[in-house]
Design a protein around this motif. Structure first.
Motif, PDB file in Angstrom:
ATOM      1  N   GLU A 162       0.829  -1.202   0.000  1.00 33.20           N
ATOM      2  CA  GLU A 162       0.000   0.000   0.000  1.00 33.20           C
ATOM      3  C   GLU A 162       0.865   1.253   0.000  1.00 33.20           C
ATOM      4  N   SER A 163       0.418   2.286  -0.739  1.00 32.76           N
ATOM      5  CA  SER A 163       1.080   3.583  -0.743  1.00 32.76           C
ATOM      6  C   SER A 163       0.084   4.660  -0.359  1.00 32.76           C
ATOM      7  N   ASP A 164       0.470   5.528   0.590  1.00 33.89           N
ATOM      8  CA  ASP A 164      -0.381   6.658   0.942  1.00 33.89           C
ATOM      9  C   ASP A 164       0.129   7.951   0.320  1.00 33.89           C
ATOM     10  N   GLY A 165       1.039   7.837  -0.661  1.00 34.88           N
ATOM     11  CA  GLY A 165       1.592   8.997  -1.340  1.00 34.88           C
ATOM     12  C   GLY A 165       2.884   9.487  -0.728  1.00 34.88           C
ATOM     13  N   MET A 185       3.944   0.678   2.324  1.00 34.44           N
ATOM     14  CA  MET A 185       3.891  -0.326   3.381  1.00 34.44           C
ATOM     15  C   MET A 185       3.706  -1.712   2.766  1.00 34.44           C
ATOM     16  N   ILE A 186       4.561  -2.657   3.166  1.00 35.50           N
ATOM     17  CA  ILE A 186       4.391  -4.044   2.754  1.00 35.50           C
ATOM     18  C   ILE A 186       3.930  -4.852   3.954  1.00 35.50           C
ATOM     19  N   MET A 206       4.059  -9.407   9.605  1.00 34.88           N
ATOM     20  CA  MET A 206       5.181  -8.477   9.597  1.00 34.88           C
ATOM     21  C   MET A 206       4.877  -7.342   8.630  1.00 34.88           C
ATOM     22  N   ARG A 207       5.204  -6.108   9.053  1.00 29.73           N
ATOM     23  CA  ARG A 207       5.083  -4.931   8.192  1.00 29.73           C
ATOM     24  C   ARG A 207       6.411  -4.191   8.163  1.00 29.73           C
ATOM     25  N   ARG A 208       6.699  -3.598   6.980  1.00 28.31           N
ATOM     26  CA  ARG A 208       7.837  -2.709   6.853  1.00 28.31           C
ATOM     27  C   ARG A 208       7.438  -1.542   5.953  1.00 28.31           C
ATOM     28  N   TYR A 209       8.155  -0.404   6.085  1.00 27.10           N
ATOM     29  CA  TYR A 209       7.818   0.824   5.389  1.00 27.10           C
ATOM     30  C   TYR A 209       8.993   1.313   4.544  1.00 27.10           C
ATOM     31  N   PHE A 210       8.668   1.919   3.395  1.00 27.56           N
ATOM     32  CA  PHE A 210       9.633   2.432   2.431  1.00 27.56           C
ATOM     33  C   PHE A 210       9.173   3.823   1.995  1.00 27.56           C
ATOM     34  N   PRO A 211      10.028   4.575   1.279  1.00 31.45           N
ATOM     35  CA  PRO A 211       9.523   5.772   0.600  1.00 31.45           C
ATOM     36  C   PRO A 211       8.469   5.362  -0.430  1.00 31.45           C
ATOM     37  N   ALA A 212       7.522   6.236  -0.705  1.00 31.02           N
ATOM     38  CA  ALA A 212       6.483   5.932  -1.697  1.00 31.02           C
ATOM     39  C   ALA A 212       7.061   6.018  -3.103  1.00 31.02           C
ATOM     40  N   PRO A 213       6.577   5.175  -4.009  1.00 34.43           N
ATOM     41  CA  PRO A 213       6.978   5.288  -5.408  1.00 34.43           C
ATOM     42  C   PRO A 213       6.219   6.424  -6.080  1.00 34.43           C
ATOM     43  N   SER A 214       6.531   6.686  -7.342  1.00 34.32           N
ATOM     44  CA  SER A 214       5.774   7.665  -8.111  1.00 34.32           C
ATOM     45  C   SER A 214       4.330   7.195  -8.251  1.00 34.32           C
ATOM     46  N   GLU A 215       3.395   8.140  -8.358  1.00 35.51           N
ATOM     47  CA  GLU A 215       1.975   7.802  -8.355  1.00 35.51           C
ATOM     48  C   GLU A 215       1.556   6.940  -9.536  1.00 35.51           C
ATOM     49  N   GLY A 257       6.165  -7.975 -10.266  1.00 36.51           N
ATOM     50  CA  GLY A 257       4.735  -7.753 -10.489  1.00 36.51           C
ATOM     51  C   GLY A 257       3.892  -7.617  -9.245  1.00 36.51           C
ATOM     52  N   VAL A 258       4.477  -7.117  -8.118  1.00 36.48           N
ATOM     53  CA  VAL A 258       3.681  -6.943  -6.901  1.00 36.48           C
ATOM     54  C   VAL A 258       2.832  -5.679  -7.064  1.00 36.48           C
ATOM     55  N   PRO A 259       1.484  -5.787  -7.094  1.00 32.22           N
ATOM     56  CA  PRO A 259       0.646  -4.611  -7.362  1.00 32.22           C
ATOM     57  C   PRO A 259       0.623  -3.641  -6.185  1.00 32.22           C
ATOM     58  N   VAL A 260       0.665  -2.340  -6.507  1.00 30.90           N
ATOM     59  CA  VAL A 260       0.603  -1.286  -5.493  1.00 30.90           C
ATOM     60  C   VAL A 260      -0.834  -0.795  -5.384  1.00 30.90           C
ATOM     61  N   THR A 261      -1.363  -0.744  -4.167  1.00 32.94           N
ATOM     62  CA  THR A 261      -2.688  -0.185  -3.897  1.00 32.94           C
ATOM     63  C   THR A 261      -2.508   1.203  -3.288  1.00 32.94           C
ATOM     64  N   TYR A 262      -3.165   2.211  -3.868  1.00 33.97           N
ATOM     65  CA  TYR A 262      -3.045   3.582  -3.367  1.00 33.97           C
ATOM     66  C   TYR A 262      -4.194   3.863  -2.412  1.00 33.97           C
ATOM     67  N   VAL A 263      -3.840   4.321  -1.200  1.00 37.14           N
ATOM     68  CA  VAL A 263      -4.818   4.517  -0.124  1.00 37.14           C
ATOM     69  C   VAL A 263      -4.619   5.895   0.497  1.00 37.14           C
ATOM     70  N   ASP A 264      -5.688   6.397   1.136  1.00 36.85           N
ATOM     71  CA  ASP A 264      -5.556   7.635   1.912  1.00 36.85           C
ATOM     72  C   ASP A 264      -4.851   7.365   3.226  1.00 36.85           C
ATOM     73  N   GLU A 265      -5.151   6.225   3.831  1.00 34.58           N
ATOM     74  CA  GLU A 265      -4.498   5.799   5.068  1.00 34.58           C
ATOM     75  C   GLU A 265      -4.215   4.309   4.966  1.00 34.58           C
TER      76      GLU A 265
END
Length: 531
Positions: free
Chosen positions: A76-79, A83-84, A150-159, A176-184
């Motif tokens: 997931e990316s919040d912009g 988060m994985i 388990m969770r880990r956090y990274f910088p967000a990729p481009s939108e 090919g791991v799909p990114v889901t864009y979320v507000d939170e």
């Protein structure tokens, strides 16, 4: 710290998944799309639903390996951050604590070459953001037969990024791991681990079917510059070589092809080389781009003489380039003499090394958008970008070769965006643990740049059968003038088990469907297919 109870394993840093850089067991899956499939069609094939699963093996303290499994549940990316969310399963009884550290965790955009690294909390002893057991302590209890979230956090990729490629942690790579864009971010379940495991004594009660840990989520506004990195590629031909790192690109024209010894007057061949270089610049750059023409010499001779010769050659190359490019670009020159040698001089390959160092470079910045640039330009400077690779589960080795007591299983190359991902499996054929000496490349090309011939797979290279272009292992720029190979290191090999290692290379043109792999002491391996 109190000793850990038997049945818990100590995993350190990175994803803290207790994933070490050990052998990976590929799963089952389908082959790639047909070669004639377009990049747009390939883009459509990657939209596969999570979860994705990989299996591997862990090193533990008594020298035995145990099987484990990691399931990627969400990305997931919040912009601002990425988060994985995964679950980690120990598949065999644990005889002790995990002893080896894992390969670095990376999320890679295979189109732009951006590399995202795990964020660390400097206010919490530098531990990774995400799931923890005791705050500030890198150790996590894991249990055979019970999934550990388990969770880990990274910088967000481009939108615009739709999928990312996961590498490291002993899993090799997962495309090919799909990114889901979320507000939170999806909220993690409330921790129940302390109801069953005492953080002071590590004593535990009978565990439930699920167990959850606290989650350290990064606060907004962190400086993530250091964790947002770029890949550097190096493609070599007899006429030129091209280095690409993030938004910076350098074409190196071999001086021996353009100038006679100690001369600054261009040869007849120089005009054709510059014509091809100009074609590459027009393909790759927008008008108005600033291009610096830089002259270099080898390490022989007086410093003042070398400086003057390098400046004169840069000026001569600039004049030829201006006649080809016209007024659409901003050109300037620099002479750097022998200050920036690419290859180490004074060895058995001294003549070739000095020839490598005599060069004229064209340096400029390029857009980060991924695009092909095949045309009449220099072969080394062409860009080849396909769609991101689809998730897959199984690959059979293409071939197996041997050196002394080690077998090398060579898997097909996978085309992923602008890169080729190469997996090989090192296997100990003896009955005892083996400290494999895999550093260096016995078949290195004379005069090769020293930085591309180091480490277990750093000396590996690919050659296109028809063109003869050489593609070296990608390096990751971790800081200003600091790099690491995008290639795994191999440690102790236990008998019988396969230890997979990953190396990444710049991709060739779409119509190239196989490469020759030069695998150090294992020699030349022709016809490695690209899927």
């Amino acid at each position: 710290m109190p000793s850990r109870a038997l049945g818990t394993s100590a995993a350190a840093l990175a994803l803290a998944l207790s994933l070490s850089s050990c052998g990976l067991l590929p799963d089952n899956g389908d082959p790639d799309p047909a070669p004639e499939e377009t990049a747009d069609q390939a883009q459509e094939t990657v939209a596969q639903d999570l979860p994705f699963t990989r299996q591997g093996r862990l090193f533990v303290e008594d020298g035995n390996d145990v099987a484990f499994e990691v399931v990627i549940n969400a990305l997931e990316s919040d912009g601002e951050y990425l988060m994985i969310d995964v679950t980690h399963n120990i598949l065999e009884p644990l005889p002790g604590a995990v002893t080896s550290t894992s390969a670095p965790i990376r999320m890679v955009d295979p189109l732009s070459g951006e590399v995202l690294r795990v964020l660390e909390n400097e206010d919490n002893n530098g531990e990774p953001y995400g799931t923890y057991f005791v705050e500030g302590d890198p150790f996590m209890p894991t249990h055979e037969g019970l999934a550990t979230p388990m969770r880990r956090y990274f910088p967000a990729p481009s939108e615009e990024v739709e999928t990312l490629t996961f590498t490291g942690a002993g899993l090799g790579y997962v495309p090919g791991v799909p990114v889901t864009y979320v507000d939170e971010f999806t909220e993690a379940p409330e921790p129940n681990v302390y109801d069953y495991i005492d953080p002071e004594t590590w004593e535990r009660q009978e565990l439930p079917d699920e167990i959850f840990y606290p989650d350290d989520v990064p606060e907004s506004g962190l400086d993530v510059t250091a964790e947002r990195q770029s890949m550097e590629s190096f493609v070599d031909s007899p006429v030129s070589s091209t280095t690409r790192a993030g938004d910076q690109e350098t074409i190196a024209l071999h001086s021996d092809n353009m100038f006679e010894v100690d001369e600054a007057e261009p040869t007849d061949e120089a005009a054709e080389t510059i014509r091809q270089a100009a074609a590459s610049l027009r393909e790759n750059l927008a008008e108005g781009t600033e291009i610096t023409v830089i002259g270099h010499t080898d390490g022989t001779g007086d410093d003042a003489y070398n400086q003057n010769l390098s400046q004169e050659r840069a000026q001569a190359a600039l004049e030829l380039l201006e006649s080809e490019l016209g007024d659409g670009f901003s050109l300037s020159t620099e002479g750097r003499g022998s200050d920036e040698l690419l290859a180490e001089e004074g060895g058995d390959d001294d003549e070739e090394a000095r020839a490598r160092n005599r060069r004229v470079e064209l340096f400029y910045e390029v857009p980060l958008d991924a695009r092909d640039s095949e045309g009449e330009g220099l072969d080394s400077a062409q860009r080849h970008v396909a769609g991101p690779a689809a998730y897959f589960e199984e690959m059979e080795p293409h071939t197996t070769v041997s050196d002394d007591d080690i077998d090398l299983n060579v898997y097909p190359l996978v085309r992923d965006g602008a890169y080729l991902f190469q997996m090989v499996g090192f296997q100990n054929s003896t009955l005892n643990d083996l400290e494999a000496d895999l550093d260096g490349d016995e078949s290195a090309l004379p005069g090769s740049p020293a930085q591309y011939a180091e480490g277990t797979m750093g000396g590996f290279r690919l050659e296109e059968p028809d063109s003869g272009l050489i593609r070296y292992v990608i390096r990751i720029r971790t800081a200003e003038d600091e790099y690491e190979d995008f290639a795994d290191q191999i440690h102790t090999l236990s008998p019988g088990e396969e230890y997979l290692a990953l190396a990444v290379f710049p991709a060739p043109a779409a119509d190239v469907n196989e490469m020759t792999l030069y695998a150090g002491a294992f020699g030349e391996i022709p016809g490695v297919p690209i899927r």
